[in-house]
Motif scaffolding. Structure first.
Motif, mmCIF file in Angstrom:
data_model
loop_
_atom_site.group_PDB
_atom_site.id
_atom_site.type_symbol
_atom_site.label_atom_id
_atom_site.label_comp_id
_atom_site.label_asym_id
_atom_site.label_seq_id
_atom_site.Cartn_x
_atom_site.Cartn_y
_atom_site.Cartn_z
ATOM 1 N N PHE A 188 0.842 -1.282 0.089
ATOM 2 C CA PHE A 188 -0.016 -0.028 -0.023
ATOM 3 C C PHE A 188 0.664 1.318 0.053
ATOM 4 N N MET A 309 -3.593 6.417 0.542
ATOM 5 C CA MET A 309 -3.663 5.140 1.195
ATOM 6 C C MET A 309 -5.117 5.281 1.853
ATOM 7 N N SER A 312 -7.964 2.721 1.050
ATOM 8 C CA SER A 312 -7.814 1.439 1.356
ATOM 9 C C SER A 312 -9.035 1.183 2.350
#
Length: 557
Positions: A188, A309, A312
């Motif tokens: 990630f 990120m 996510s």
């Protein structure tokens, strides 16, 4: 917004006594937060996942750990099994190292944020991270996330450094490989690392850009190669085929962690926002400030990297509280411009006080019950079974005792177990005795009581537990049988010595008085008794002298 070298701080309010006082206040507040976390790690209840991770160290030492992926950390931490004490003691010891990793992450945040905002605002960025809701309560949790975050934030610092020497490339490759060994979700971080690297690359001359791209490619390729080599070497010491086990693990992860719809852990996201409200509010405001100060494509790429990120959270199943330790360092760096403005207005002490107050509130609100109860269970089990015997529980509460089955580690593990359709507990019981069970999860409570639960064992395993264990003390159940008055047939599925309690019985043609013990091999027996009787595993198995625990038994993060 124009950045200076990543290796040197931006010009700050140097020469001002007030600026020095602000910096001192920020440092003192940051130290206060660190002390609170150090205290909390010795008082906070242990979560099921931390117990499970400790069992993997013991499995590694016993030669029964079979999966190489995401278990490399058992090697540098295997020494903890030699320190003595209970599972609780050993996990708390490991937590100290996790907290050091969190401090290393905070230092990395400071190093990068200082490029954009100077020393005092960068200190506030680090403090904002350490007090950001679940980060404060999970930064020391015994999981891969603190370790991976500590590696990756420094890879990010290296990727954006103005002077990208070959030494830094080698260090970055080593840290990249190490982070991947800790957890595969380290992938990630390509978003913030890539965004920051492009931001640093953007204004350079073409020749410099080509040279830098080559070095970044070597860093990434070297990291991948080191990961593959280290994984192969780690797997070579395990009783499994490394490639096959890794492929199986990746396949299982891919089929589960992105398969539960949108915001699969939305409740934890809402709690994170509430617990870290100052951080969440500043993250929203800082986004607008970035776009105002640097609206170019270069700024937008950096902004996308710092916040990217967070996407996510929309699909990632394992976005549990501990995930925020791994997720939020880039967002903490993104706070740099707004905290720079606050410092310029003389508000740094106010922000430091807000962050410290948020940490203090979280510290006081953390429940005090679980850890003392967990210590009681550790002591109680060892009084009844001073030598390790095989047992059943959900998470590996007694790390140095062998568990009957390993699938009871998470909802994911239970799901894969049900998909396999194999009654693994019953199968294990055919191979060796399982003298006790710890009722520390609703899936076991449901099996014991016959009631329904959100997650359940396969019918054969639930039957085995319900028919073969009797309550002994607190959450401890031992192998045994409750015998109804009259004549009945029982099946002993946990062979060994049994003590007769409550009423005399006639079993296998032998009259046995209350208090007598007899050995019962596996098999069926005809039992006659005038009153309800109990056959309890063990020869007068003792009960712990301490009172059983009451209240919370496990920390809910």
């Amino acid at each position: 917004m124009t950045g200076t070298a990543a290796d040197a701080p931006a010009p700050a309010q140097a020469g001002s006594l007030f600026a020095g006082r602000e910096r001192a206040i920020a440092c003192a507040a940051l130290a206060f937060v660190g002390v609170l976390q150090a205290i909390l790690l010795t008082h906070k209840g242990i979560n099921w996942d931390e117990f499970f991770h400790l069992t993997e160290i013991y499995r590694f030492r016993a030669g029964t750990l079979t999966h190489p992926l995401q278990t490399f950390w058992v090697r540098p931490l295997s020494w903890v099994a030699d320190t003595g004490g209970t599972s609780v003691d050993q996990i708390i010891l490991i937590r100290l190292f996790m907290l050091l990793a969190a401090f290393a992450t905070a230092a990395g945040i400071f190093a990068i944020a200082r490029r954009f905002a100077g020393t005092t605002p960068a200190l506030l960025c680090a403090m904002a991270y350490l007090t950001a809701g679940y980060v404060f309560t999970q930064a020391f949790a015994y999981r891969a996330d603190p370790l991976a975050a500590a590696c990756l934030v420094w890879v990010m610092w290296i990727a954006g450094a103005q002077r990208l020497s070959w030494g830094k490339v080698a260090l970055g490759a080593a840290l990249t490989g190490l982070a991947g060994l800790f957890t595969i979700k380290s992938a990630f971080w390509v978003i913030p690392i890539g965004g920051y690297a492009l931001w640093a690359l953007w204004p350079m001359a073409r020749r410099q850009q080509v040279s830098r791209i080559i070095r970044l490619a070597v860093l990434a390729g070297g990291g991948a190669a080191l990961f593959a080599i280290a994984l192969a070497l780690h797997g070579a010491g395990l009783p499994s085929d490394t490639a096959e086990a890794s492929a199986r693990g990746l396949g299982s992860a891919g089929s589960v962690v992105f398969s539960e719809g949108l915001f699969p852990q939305g409740r934890f996201l809402l709690r994170q926002i509430a617990m870290g409200l100052p951080f969440a509010a500043l993250a929203l405001l800082a986004n607008r400030e970035w776009r105002r100060e640097e609206p170019s494509w270069r700024g937008l790429i950096l902004l996308a990297g710092l916040y990217g990120m967070l996407l996510s959270l929309v699909v990632y199943r394992n976005a549990y509280p501990y995930f925020y330790v791994f997720l939020l360092p880039p967002v903490a760096i993104a706070l740099a411009p707004i905290l720079r403005q606050a410092t310029a207005r003389g508000s740094a002490p106010l922000y430091a006080a807000i962050f410290a107050a948020n940490a203090a509130i979280l510290f006081m609100l953390d429940p005090a019950e679980p850890l003392p109860n967990q210590r009681i269970v550790q002591q109680g089990v060892r009084e009844v079974f001073p030598q390790p015997v095989t047992y059943i529980d959900f998470s590996g509460h007694i790390g140095d005792y062998p568990r009957a089955v390993d699938f009871m580690t998470s909802g994911w593990g239970l799901r894969k177990y049900r998909e396999r359709g194999v009654a693994e507990i019953s199968e294990k019981a055919q191979a060796e005795p399982i003298p006790f069970l710890l009722d520390n999860h609703w899936v076991l409570t449901a099996a014991i009581t016959g009631q329904s639960a959100p997650e359940e064992l396969l019918p054969e395993d639930a039957r085995f537990i319900r028919e073969n264990y009797v309550h002994h003390w607190g959450p401890l159940f031992v192998a045994g049988k409750h015998v109804r008055p009259g004549s009945s047939t029982i099946r002993i599925e946990v062979p060994g010595p049994y003590t007769v309690e409550d009423a005399a019985v006639r079993i296998a043609g032998r009259d046995v008085a209350v208090g007598e013990a007899l050995s019962l091999p596996r098999g069926e027996y005809r039992v006659v008794t005038q009153d309800a009787a109990t056959l309890r595993w063990g020869n007068h198995l003792p009960r712990p002298a301490i009172a059983p625990p009451g209240g919370m038994m496990m920390s809910d993060y």
